[in-house]
Write a protein that holds these residues in place. Structure first.
Motif, mmCIF file in Angstrom:
data_model
loop_
_atom_site.group_PDB
_atom_site.id
_atom_site.type_symbol
_atom_site.label_atom_id
_atom_site.label_comp_id
_atom_site.label_asym_id
_atom_site.label_seq_id
_atom_site.Cartn_x
_atom_site.Cartn_y
_atom_site.Cartn_z
ATOM 1 N N ALA A 73 66.547 147.192 89.176
ATOM 2 C CA ALA A 73 66.959 148.517 89.675
ATOM 3 C C ALA A 73 66.062 149.611 89.106
ATOM 4 N N ALA A 74 65.709 149.510 87.832
ATOM 5 C CA ALA A 74 64.842 150.520 87.214
ATOM 6 C C ALA A 74 63.449 150.505 87.843
ATOM 7 N N ALA A 75 62.936 149.324 88.131
ATOM 8 C CA ALA A 75 61.604 149.220 88.748
ATOM 9 C C ALA A 75 61.597 149.827 90.146
ATOM 10 N N VAL A 76 62.635 149.549 90.918
ATOM 11 C CA VAL A 76 62.723 150.095 92.270
ATOM 12 C C VAL A 76 62.889 151.609 92.217
ATOM 13 N N LEU A 77 63.755 152.084 91.330
ATOM 14 C CA LEU A 77 63.968 153.527 91.207
ATOM 15 C C LEU A 77 62.669 154.240 90.821
ATOM 16 N N ALA A 78 61.902 153.664 89.917
ATOM 17 C CA ALA A 78 60.618 154.261 89.534
ATOM 18 C C ALA A 78 59.677 154.334 90.728
ATOM 19 N N ALA A 79 59.648 153.288 91.546
ATOM 20 C CA ALA A 79 58.803 153.277 92.741
ATOM 21 C C ALA A 79 59.257 154.321 93.756
ATOM 22 N N VAL A 80 60.555 154.482 93.906
ATOM 23 C CA VAL A 80 61.100 155.497 94.826
ATOM 24 C C VAL A 80 60.718 156.884 94.341
#
Length: 88
Positions: A73-80
């Motif tokens: 979730a943290a990786a996806v949020l950073a990409a967003v």
């Protein structure tokens, strides 16, 4: 927008979303049509867990083909957050 898609039934999604207080909708793909269109391997009634980040332009910008719960979730949020602003 965040959507969850799986081969599970609508009823299963309803229960899972309620049990986990999900703040986004789940889409039932019992026929595997969406999985096939996105090239997600599916067999025996289940599909691999894959995350797609689709930009505001409708183009897939990033794919996580092997989802591991820890840190995902943290990786996806950073990409967003790294996406360019709307209209920019």
């Amino acid at each position: 927008m965040v959507l969850g898609v799986s081969l599970d039934s609508v009823e299963s999604h309803r229960a899972f979303a309620a049990d986990n207080a999900l703040p986004f909708p789940l889409v039932s793909d019992t026929g595997g049509v969406v999985a096939a269109k996105f090239g997600v391997p599916a067999a025996d009634g289940s599909a691999d867990r894959v995350t797609f980040l689709i930009g505001r332009d409708g183009v897939i910008g990033q794919v996580w083909p092997k989802v591991s719960v820890e840190g995902h979730a943290a990786a996806v949020l950073a990409a967003v957050r790294a996406l360019p602003p709307a209209g920019g």
